[in-house]
Design an enzyme around this catalytic site. Structure first.
Site, PDB file in Angstrom:
ATOM      1  N   HIS A 119       0.811  -1.215   0.000  1.00 10.04           N
ATOM      2  CA  HIS A 119       0.000   0.000   0.000  1.00 10.04           C
ATOM      3  C   HIS A 119       0.846   1.267   0.000  1.00 10.04           C
ATOM      4  CE1 HIS A 119       0.805   0.666   4.327  1.00 10.04           C
ATOM      5  NE2 HIS A 119       0.783  -0.651   4.403  1.00 10.04           N
ATOM      6  N   ASP A 120       0.363   2.251  -0.751  1.00  9.21           N
ATOM      7  CA  ASP A 120       0.922   3.611  -0.762  1.00  9.21           C
ATOM      8  C   ASP A 120       2.331   3.707  -1.335  1.00  9.21           C
ATOM      9  OD1 ASP A 120      -1.391   4.849   0.685  1.00  9.21           O
ATOM     10  OD2 ASP A 120      -0.717   3.517   2.275  1.00  9.21           O
ATOM     11  N   GLY A 137       5.022  -1.072   2.804  1.00  9.27           N
ATOM     12  CA  GLY A 137       4.206   0.106   2.584  1.00  9.27           C
ATOM     13  C   GLY A 137       5.008   1.396   2.495  1.00  9.27           C
TER      14      GLY A 137
END
Length: 256
Positions: A119-120, A137
């Protein structure tokens, strides 16, 4: 060009000449650009936007919820650019509300089997991720970065443009542009001079980058003093200026 066994939500947006293989699943908030090819047994879900001329191979999982305990179901997305090759068993997760809401992957990337992009993350253009490379992440990857097989990158780390990580590297700090790292944990091993030559860097540019590397890693000076020396060198080299800018915005320690 959609196999009869594929499940494509009626609200998904597909461009011209999109191909979808057998038993693949395309969710309702998915957009796929022109001429992108989706292999068999691929799952694309969530708010996911995929550009044109990509090739996604079988068993890839694209746009699933982030593997983050803090994720509370907020709307987030995955954005993939154009002309990427995404091989088997890759997993790309959407972003989180706390991380800006999006995972972003650029153009012309070669991403091999079993790669995980969490994520991200922010991935640039023309990167190569060999088999089993893993991004935790919030990792940022610059253009033309190469990760050897089984490379693991700690969350929030930044890897500068044209950097190279040897096979099996575990990276828990920021890697400046042009630098080769290897080991567990990864240590600097020089600059990626061969890669730079292949990309058209002339001898003068490479010499300036080598001088900057020696300033940071060989001279034995504190980083504060090394930065002052880099500032002097940056006046005659845009490449060194980019390295200095990377170091100054680094929020973690550098590989040392």
């Amino acid at each position: 060009m959609i196999h009869p066994t594929a499940l494509v939500d009626p609200s998904a947006k597909l461009g011209a000449e999109v191909a979808i293989g057998a038993y693949s699943i395309i969710g309702p908030d998915v957009e796929i650009g022109d001429r992108t090819s989706i292999g068999p047994h691929v799952v694309i879900e969530g708010v996911t936007r995929i550009g044109c001329d990509n090739r996604i191979f079988q068993f890839a999982s694209i746009g699933a919820e982030p593997q983050d305990k803090k994720y509370g179901g907020e709307r987030s997305e995955l954005v993939i650019g154009d002309r990427n090759v995404i091989r088997e068993f890759t997993t790309f997760n959407r972003g989180t509300g706390d991380g800006g809401g999006a995972t972003r992957i650029g153009n012309d990337n070669w991403i091999m089997a079993y790669v995980h992009i969490a994520h991200d993350c922010r991935v640039g253009n023309h990167v190569v991720f060999a088999n089993n490379s893993t991004l935790a992440g919030h990792v940022e990857i610059g253009d033309h970065v190469i990760l050897g097989g089984f490379t693991g990158i700690h969350q929030f780390c930044k890897i500068g443009a044209h950097a190279f990580a040897g096979m099996g590297s575990l990276i828990n700090a920021d890697v400046p542009p042009f630098v080769i790292v290897a080991g567990n944990y990864a240590k600097p091993r020089g600059i990626n001079s061969e890669g730079l030559k292949r990309r058209g860097f002339d001898a003068e540019r490479i010499a300036a980058i080598k001088r900057a590397y020696r300033t940071v890693y060989v001279a034995g000076k504190p980083l504060s003093e090394a930065r002052e020396r880099l500032a002097e060198q940056a006046s005659t080299s845009s490449d060194v200026a980019g390295m200095l800018e990377f170091i100054e915005r680094s929020e973690r320690s550098l590989v040392r």
